[in-house]
Enzyme design. Structure first.
Site, PDB file in Angstrom:
ATOM      1  N   HIS A  63      30.455  22.750  -8.706  1.00 52.79           N
ATOM      2  CA  HIS A  63      31.382  22.803  -9.834  1.00 52.79           C
ATOM      3  C   HIS A  63      32.793  22.474  -9.354  1.00 52.79           C
ATOM      4  CE1 HIS A  63      28.567  25.606 -12.375  1.00 52.79           C
ATOM      5  NE2 HIS A  63      27.992  24.486 -12.003  1.00 52.79           N
ATOM      6  N   GLU A  95      35.626  24.145  -9.116  1.00 53.87           N
ATOM      7  CA  GLU A  95      36.319  25.063  -8.213  1.00 53.87           C
ATOM      8  C   GLU A  95      35.837  24.899  -6.771  1.00 53.87           C
ATOM      9  OE1 GLU A  95      35.626  27.295 -12.174  1.00 53.87           O
ATOM     10  OE2 GLU A  95      34.680  25.715 -10.974  1.00 53.87           O
TER      11      GLU A  95
END
Length: 371
Positions: A54, A56
């Protein structure tokens, strides 16, 4: 009330999220920018392909590869960091482990498996959390994901290319080409952002289209959905391409035809309505279960009319050419109406010149209290 972005770091995160369009489906399009306490950008990332990292985690990997640490830094992220273990680990845990000091997020994740739990975990670990900046842009970018999570339906966008008097073809069916090459190329960009492209058997039999994305650098083709009540789809149709996911919805089982289509890589779903046609509302619910966020419709006037008449369209994507055709095929066939109060009402969105044509977005106006 969602906020528009003004902070340059959130604007950058939203630009990164845009790069996930056509890549991350069915996951939301998310961008992340990590900023050191002195204001230096030290890490960036966006959501990768399904099952991949993802936003992040990508940003944390980026800063680590450049020799930076994240302690005390601020993460600007366009959606709440996830808190559940799916195909990847929880992003909120990764941020906590990296000792991020502050998270600025655009929106709470509508996924019931998250829905504020990521923010709660961050706050419990002492991370300062701010929510709101860029919410309007993030929601627009992920309109299909929000639709699927909140309504159990994909966001249905009906694309039409027509003359200024609303004709999509001459009476004899000739339609190539009403709009310009620039408009057709722009239409491919909208295909690319969809989880699936929907058409009807009439369009397949009349035009034999490929309905794929033909743009440089495209690595993912949207799934293809065909509404085909009597299973007439030719086995040599141009849209049947190796490796492409194809779903054929019919109204009556035909084991022989179903077997032949499956041999060509198509899945067949029998979903009849009481009138011997495909149950379009049930089809949309099934597509949501199959994790289709945005459904891009390129069909003929009959299927367009059925979708509009049943209230199943969310948005129109119209390409209007500066020409008049007079008698010909309409955008959609429904009615006739006997009262103006029964008309389908729209709210205009942006109007954008595309070559010599105009691109118009228009949302279907819902009754009060209906999303």
């Amino acid at each position: 009330m969602t906020e528009h972005a003004s902070d340059p770091h959130m604007l950058r995160a939203l630009a990164l999220a845009q790069r996930a369009v056509g890549l991350s489906e069915p996951n939301p399009r998310v961008g992340c920018v990590i900023v050191a306490p002195d204001g230096t950008v030290i890490g960036e990332g966006h959501t990768q392909v399904r099952g991949g990292p993802h936003a992040e985690v990508m940003a944390l990997r980026h800063l680590a590869a450049r020799g930076h640490g994240a302690a005390g830094a601020t993460a600007y992220v366009t959606l709440e960091p996830c808190s559940h273990r799916g195909r990847t680990g929880p992003c909120c845990d990764a941020l906590i482990a990296a000792r991020i000091g502050r998270v600025v997020a655009s929106l709470q994740d509508p996924n019931p498996l998250v829905a504020g739990q990521g923010f709660a975990r961050l706050r419990a670990a002492g991370v300062v959390v701010e929510v709101g900046p860029g919410g309007a842009e993030s929601e627009a970018l992920n309109i299909g994901f929000f639709s699927r999570m909140q309504r159990g339906l994909p966001w249905v966008r009906l694309k039409v290319a027509s003359s200024l008097d609303g004709r999509t073809a001459l009476e004899n069916g000739a339609s190539q080409w009403i709009t310009s090459p620039a408009a057709r190329e722009d239409g491919h960009a909208w295909r690319a952002r969809a989880g699936a492209i929907l058409t009807g058997i009439g369009t397949v039999l009349d035009d034999n289209p490929r309905l794929d994305v033909r743009l440089p650098g495209v690595t993912r083709q949207p799934a293809l959905v065909v509404v085909d009540s009597r299973l007439q789809l030719p086995l040599d149709a141009a849209l049947i391409q190796p490796g492409r996911e194809i779903l054929v919805y019919c109204a009556e089982a035909d084991p022989r035809r179903e077997a032949a289509l499956r041999e060509r890589g198509a899945a067949v779903v029998v979903l009849p309505n009481p009138h011997g046609k495909v149950d379009l509302a049930a089809m949309l619910r099934d597509l949501a279960v199959r994790e289709v966020n945005e459904l891009h419709v390129e069909a003929g006037h009959k299927l367009n009319g059925s979708l509009l008449r049943e209230g199943l369209v969310d948005e129109l994507l119209l390409y209007l050419a500066p020409s008049l055709l007079g008698a010909g095929r309409p955008m959609a066939e429904f009615g006739p109406l006997t009262d103006l109060a029964d008309r389908i009402q729209l709210d205009f969105g942006p109007v954008t010149p595309v070559g010599p044509d105009l691109r118009l977005l228009a949302r279907l106006r819902r009754p009060s209290g209906q999303s």
